[in-house]
Scaffold this motif. Sequence first.
Motif, PDB file in Angstrom:
ATOM      1  N   THR A   1      -7.559  -8.426   0.956  1.00  0.00           N
ATOM      2  CA  THR A   1      -8.233  -7.753   2.410  1.00  0.00           C
ATOM      3  C   THR A   1     -10.166  -8.077   2.388  1.00  0.00           C
ATOM      4  OG1 THR A   1      -7.058  -6.028   2.744  1.00  0.00           O
ATOM      5  CG2 THR A   1      -8.688  -6.397   3.759  1.00  0.00           C
ATOM      6  N   GLY A   2     -10.159  -9.027   3.416  1.00  0.00           N
ATOM      7  CA  GLY A   2     -12.026  -9.134   2.999  1.00  0.00           C
ATOM      8  C   GLY A   2     -12.378  -8.628   4.660  1.00  0.00           C
ATOM      9  N   MET A   3     -11.537  -7.981   5.224  1.00  0.00           N
ATOM     10  CA  MET A   3     -11.871  -7.326   6.753  1.00  0.00           C
ATOM     11  C   MET A   3     -11.313  -5.791   7.223  1.00  0.00           C
ATOM     12  SD  MET A   3     -14.299  -7.882  10.359  1.00  0.00           S
ATOM     13  CE  MET A   3     -14.863  -6.820  11.375  1.00  0.00           C
ATOM     14  N   ARG A   4     -11.423  -5.299   7.528  1.00  0.00           N
ATOM     15  CA  ARG A   4     -10.602  -4.352   8.794  1.00  0.00           C
ATOM     16  C   ARG A   4     -11.267  -4.335  10.226  1.00  0.00           C
ATOM     17  NH1 ARG A   4      -5.709  -2.732   5.883  1.00  0.00           N
ATOM     18  NH2 ARG A   4      -6.021  -2.498   4.285  1.00  0.00           N
ATOM     19  N   SER A   5     -10.859  -4.362  10.884  1.00  0.00           N
ATOM     20  CA  SER A   5     -10.981  -3.959  12.320  1.00  0.00           C
ATOM     21  C   SER A   5     -10.329  -4.669  13.206  1.00  0.00           C
ATOM     22  CB  SER A   5     -12.079  -5.141  12.334  1.00  0.00           C
ATOM     23  OG  SER A   5     -13.311  -4.726  13.679  1.00  0.00           O
ATOM     24  N   ASP A   6      -9.959  -4.094  14.426  1.00  0.00           N
ATOM     25  CA  ASP A   6      -9.624  -4.245  15.438  1.00  0.00           C
ATOM     26  C   ASP A   6     -10.299  -4.846  16.499  1.00  0.00           C
ATOM     27  OD1 ASP A   6      -7.936  -3.011  14.429  1.00  0.00           O
ATOM     28  OD2 ASP A   6      -7.817  -0.907  14.509  1.00  0.00           O
ATOM     29  N   ASP A   7     -11.486  -5.634  15.693  1.00  0.00           N
ATOM     30  CA  ASP A   7     -12.228  -6.017  16.824  1.00  0.00           C
ATOM     31  C   ASP A   7     -12.132  -7.797  17.070  1.00  0.00           C
ATOM     32  OD1 ASP A   7     -14.681  -7.219  18.597  1.00  0.00           O
ATOM     33  OD2 ASP A   7     -14.964  -5.399  17.928  1.00  0.00           O
ATOM     34  N   TYR A   8     -11.417  -8.178  17.640  1.00  0.00           N
ATOM     35  CA  TYR A   8     -11.011  -9.555  17.554  1.00  0.00           C
ATOM     36  C   TYR A   8     -12.350 -11.159  17.765  1.00  0.00           C
ATOM     37  CZ  TYR A   8      -6.281  -9.404  17.542  1.00  0.00           C
ATOM     38  OH  TYR A   8      -4.707  -9.014  17.605  1.00  0.00           O
TER      39      TYR A   8
END
Length: 320
Positions: free
Chosen positions: A241-248
Amino acid sequence: MTQRSTADLPDFRGLAAFDAVLAEGSVAAAAAALGWSHPTVDHHLRSLERQAGTKLLDRGPRGSTPTQAGLVFAVRARQLLEGGRRAFAELDAWIADERRLIRFGIFPTLGAIVVPAILRGVERHQLSLELTLDECERLGRQLEQGRLDAAILFQASELPTPLSSEITSELLFAEPLYLAVHREHPLAATAHQRTSSHQARVVSDFSELRQERWAFGASGGDTIDEATRELCRRTGFEASTGMRSDDYPAILGMVAAGQLVAVIPASVASWRDEAVTFLPIEPTTLTREVVLATREEPPAALRDAISDALAEVRRPSRPR
């Protein structure tokens, strides 16, 4: 089994006190949240336990926790409270303009595209929508609790969103998924070579991605994320995992910078940066299903409005 009459049914004030204690962790905190006095909350709790015929809370110096009986009772207690709130909300909507109120949820990326058309569609049929935009896990929980009547959710084709038997789900449409990579990624280079010979590169396994860092959702419970991780495991590695986001847009910005790879649905794969290449994922490997989940049969007008609004989304164009 204890036989109870209508007179034995719990008072809503007792249900409210019980629910507040579960949410806040103590009688004192529940009283503050409700705006009641401590003795008032305590009175309604003890009255509720008398009606229940069993202890619902274990009280201690550090707060109150539900007993096993309390845990069983809590689910229906919350549904009863939500039912009462809904009854008044629907009545208020009818008094205001003689419209039926539907509490409706949808996940944000699709909601931003289709909600205006859905609202216009229901407006013509004496329906009023109370709209919630949220991630699928939380929408599913609100459906289970009776706080929503209907919601549009997404799920991986082989990994349905876990919902109780009280919730009915129906497939609205399935859309392809794309692997978003930097243009200099080896898979992208191969894709460009095949495109020149009119042969699109389709990703069917993730074996060339074991060294990559992935973007996953921030909220957890995303079945596309879970299915992606499982595909990586089948190939013999754990996705990093390099990033957690719900912002496409934020995710694709990181892909354009060469920092991440990500699985992107076709309906939102409209990024126009020369640094990003979208590779179609083999549909039998991974597809995103969009479903309508409901607690009861929704009005035909709502179905029609959703169908009309999704007409174009069902036929997403392939990103370049």
